[in-house]
Design a protein around this motif. Structure first.
Motif, PDB file in Angstrom:
ATOM      1  N   ASN A  27     -10.343  -3.680   2.595  1.00  8.96           N
ATOM      2  CA  ASN A  27      -9.470  -4.826   2.303  1.00  8.96           C
ATOM      3  C   ASN A  27      -8.446  -4.484   1.234  1.00  8.96           C
ATOM      4  O   ASN A  27      -7.272  -4.860   1.339  1.00  8.96           O
ATOM      5  CB  ASN A  27     -10.301  -6.040   1.877  1.00  8.96           C
ATOM      6  CG  ASN A  27     -11.099  -6.624   3.009  1.00  8.96           C
ATOM      7  OD1 ASN A  27     -10.809  -6.411   4.184  1.00  8.96           O
ATOM      8  ND2 ASN A  27     -12.151  -7.361   2.669  1.00  8.96           N
ATOM      9  N   SER A  28      -8.877  -3.766   0.213  1.00  7.33           N
ATOM     10  CA  SER A  28      -7.955  -3.370  -0.850  1.00  7.33           C
ATOM     11  C   SER A  28      -6.878  -2.425  -0.325  1.00  7.33           C
ATOM     12  O   SER A  28      -5.688  -2.596  -0.606  1.00  7.33           O
ATOM     13  CB  SER A  28      -8.735  -2.699  -1.979  1.00  7.33           C
ATOM     14  OG  SER A  28      -7.858  -2.199  -2.950  1.00  7.33           O
ATOM     15  N   PHE A  29      -7.282  -1.445   0.465  1.00  2.82           N
ATOM     16  CA  PHE A  29      -6.320  -0.485   0.989  1.00  2.82           C
ATOM     17  C   PHE A  29      -5.401  -1.143   2.015  1.00  2.82           C
ATOM     18  O   PHE A  29      -4.211  -0.823   2.079  1.00  2.82           O
ATOM     19  CB  PHE A  29      -7.034   0.733   1.577  1.00  2.82           C
ATOM     20  CG  PHE A  29      -6.122   1.884   1.847  1.00  2.82           C
ATOM     21  CD1 PHE A  29      -5.339   2.429   0.842  1.00  2.82           C
ATOM     22  CD2 PHE A  29      -6.035   2.423   3.111  1.00  2.82           C
ATOM     23  CE1 PHE A  29      -4.481   3.489   1.094  1.00  2.82           C
ATOM     24  CE2 PHE A  29      -5.176   3.484   3.371  1.00  2.82           C
ATOM     25  CZ  PHE A  29      -4.405   4.018   2.361  1.00  2.82           C
ATOM     26  N   ALA A  30      -5.930  -2.083   2.788  1.00  4.48           N
ATOM     27  CA  ALA A  30      -5.107  -2.805   3.770  1.00  4.48           C
ATOM     28  C   ALA A  30      -3.965  -3.540   3.080  1.00  4.48           C
ATOM     29  O   ALA A  30      -2.845  -3.584   3.600  1.00  4.48           O
ATOM     30  CB  ALA A  30      -5.966  -3.781   4.572  1.00  4.48           C
ATOM     31  N   LYS A  31      -4.223  -4.084   1.905  1.00  7.28           N
ATOM     32  CA  LYS A  31      -3.157  -4.760   1.141  1.00  7.28           C
ATOM     33  C   LYS A  31      -2.062  -3.765   0.756  1.00  7.28           C
ATOM     34  O   LYS A  31      -0.877  -4.075   0.839  1.00  7.28           O
ATOM     35  CB  LYS A  31      -3.738  -5.421  -0.111  1.00  7.28           C
ATOM     36  CG  LYS A  31      -4.554  -6.654   0.178  1.00  7.28           C
ATOM     37  CD  LYS A  31      -5.128  -7.235  -1.097  1.00  7.28           C
ATOM     38  CE  LYS A  31      -6.078  -8.380  -0.778  1.00  7.28           C
ATOM     39  NZ  LYS A  31      -6.761  -8.876  -1.984  1.00  7.28           N
ATOM     40  N   ALA A  32      -2.476  -2.573   0.348  1.00  9.96           N
ATOM     41  CA  ALA A  32      -1.493  -1.546  -0.025  1.00  9.96           C
ATOM     42  C   ALA A  32      -0.682  -1.090   1.185  1.00  9.96           C
ATOM     43  O   ALA A  32       0.509  -0.778   1.069  1.00  9.96           O
ATOM     44  CB  ALA A  32      -2.194  -0.358  -0.675  1.00  9.96           C
ATOM     45  N   LEU A  33      -1.323  -1.065   2.361  1.00 10.23           N
ATOM     46  CA  LEU A  33      -0.644  -0.612   3.580  1.00 10.23           C
ATOM     47  C   LEU A  33       0.440  -1.575   4.060  1.00 10.23           C
ATOM     48  O   LEU A  33       1.353  -1.168   4.772  1.00 10.23           O
ATOM     49  CB  LEU A  33      -1.663  -0.387   4.701  1.00 10.23           C
ATOM     50  CG  LEU A  33      -2.565   0.822   4.546  1.00 10.23           C
ATOM     51  CD1 LEU A  33      -3.660   0.807   5.604  1.00 10.23           C
ATOM     52  CD2 LEU A  33      -1.761   2.118   4.621  1.00 10.23           C
ATOM     53  N   LYS A  34       0.327  -2.838   3.702  1.00  7.76           N
ATOM     54  CA  LYS A  34       1.323  -3.829   4.135  1.00  7.76           C
ATOM     55  C   LYS A  34       2.735  -3.419   3.728  1.00  7.76           C
ATOM     56  O   LYS A  34       3.679  -3.638   4.472  1.00  7.76           O
ATOM     57  CB  LYS A  34       0.993  -5.215   3.575  1.00  7.76           C
ATOM     58  CG  LYS A  34      -0.148  -5.876   4.294  1.00  7.76           C
ATOM     59  CD  LYS A  34      -0.392  -7.274   3.766  1.00  7.76           C
ATOM     60  CE  LYS A  34      -1.567  -7.897   4.495  1.00  7.76           C
ATOM     61  NZ  LYS A  34      -1.849  -9.240   4.011  1.00  7.76           N
ATOM     62  N   ALA A  35       2.862  -2.796   2.565  1.00 13.01           N
ATOM     63  CA  ALA A  35       4.183  -2.351   2.091  1.00 13.01           C
ATOM     64  C   ALA A  35       4.784  -1.287   3.014  1.00 13.01           C
ATOM     65  O   ALA A  35       6.000  -1.096   3.035  1.00 13.01           O
ATOM     66  CB  ALA A  35       4.075  -1.798   0.670  1.00 13.01           C
ATOM     67  N   PHE A  36       3.937  -0.618   3.797  1.00 15.96           N
ATOM     68  CA  PHE A  36       4.392   0.428   4.713  1.00 15.96           C
ATOM     69  C   PHE A  36       4.484  -0.072   6.154  1.00 15.96           C
ATOM     70  O   PHE A  36       4.822   0.683   7.054  1.00 15.96           O
ATOM     71  CB  PHE A  36       3.443   1.629   4.644  1.00 15.96           C
ATOM     72  CG  PHE A  36       3.389   2.277   3.292  1.00 15.96           C
ATOM     73  CD1 PHE A  36       4.343   3.207   2.908  1.00 15.96           C
ATOM     74  CD2 PHE A  36       2.383   1.948   2.388  1.00 15.96           C
ATOM     75  CE1 PHE A  36       4.303   3.803   1.657  1.00 15.96           C
ATOM     76  CE2 PHE A  36       2.332   2.536   1.137  1.00 15.96           C
ATOM     77  CZ  PHE A  36       3.293   3.464   0.767  1.00 15.96           C
TER      78      PHE A  36
END
Length: 159
Positions: A27-36
């Protein structure tokens, strides 16, 4: 009939702990991926192709931890974004391989430092030797999980 386990026993069960930790990390990494512009499943495909280029769908299914039908939809989405392409195998004309495009590779390479930063945060209180042991144990758990496919479906069936 067995007595149900107490909640504290469940919270100490390895599958429960792995799922709980994996969900939090994902979930944490998915949030970071949204920017990409990617979700976690799309990233797994891109990361897998970055490290092992030109995979068949079957190979990619294993590496990206996705079933083939879901993977086909993910590849379709990535292809529509021009991040991956399907290629005919040079050795078997019937076989299709998936590869990152130049755009896909560039995007994946931009995300790798973010992924490494996330991993560094997760492992910050671990000694390097503990990280090696953890990796080894997780690989062994993955390998052993293959035997779960052969277990009886009924919980009362003897092993």
């Amino acid at each position: 009939m067995k007595t149900p386990k107490r909640p504290q026993e469940l919270e100490q069960a390895i599958p429960f702990l792995l799922t709980r930790a994996g969900s939090r990390m994902g979930n944490s990494f998915a949030k970071a991926l949204k920017a990409f512009g990617l979700n976690l499943s799309e990233w797994r495909v891109c990361a897998s192709l970055l490290y092992v280029p030109h995979q068949t769908v079957s190979e990619l299914s294993v590496h990206a931890s996705s079933d083939i039908s879901a993977l086909s939809r993910i590849v379709d989405r990535l292809e529509s974004q021009e991040l991956v392409r399907r290629e005919r195998s040079s050795t078997d004309g019937r076989s299709i391989r998936i590869a990152l495009t130049i755009k896909g590779e560039a995007l994946a390479l931009r995300i790798v430092p973010v992924a490494k930063r996330h991993e560094a945060v997760l492992l910050r209180d671990f000694a390097p030797s503990d990280v090696q042991v953890l990796r080894s144990m997780l690989l062994k758990l993955y390998e052993n999980a293959g035997a779960l496919e052969d277990l009886p479906q009924q919980p009362d069936d003897p092993l």
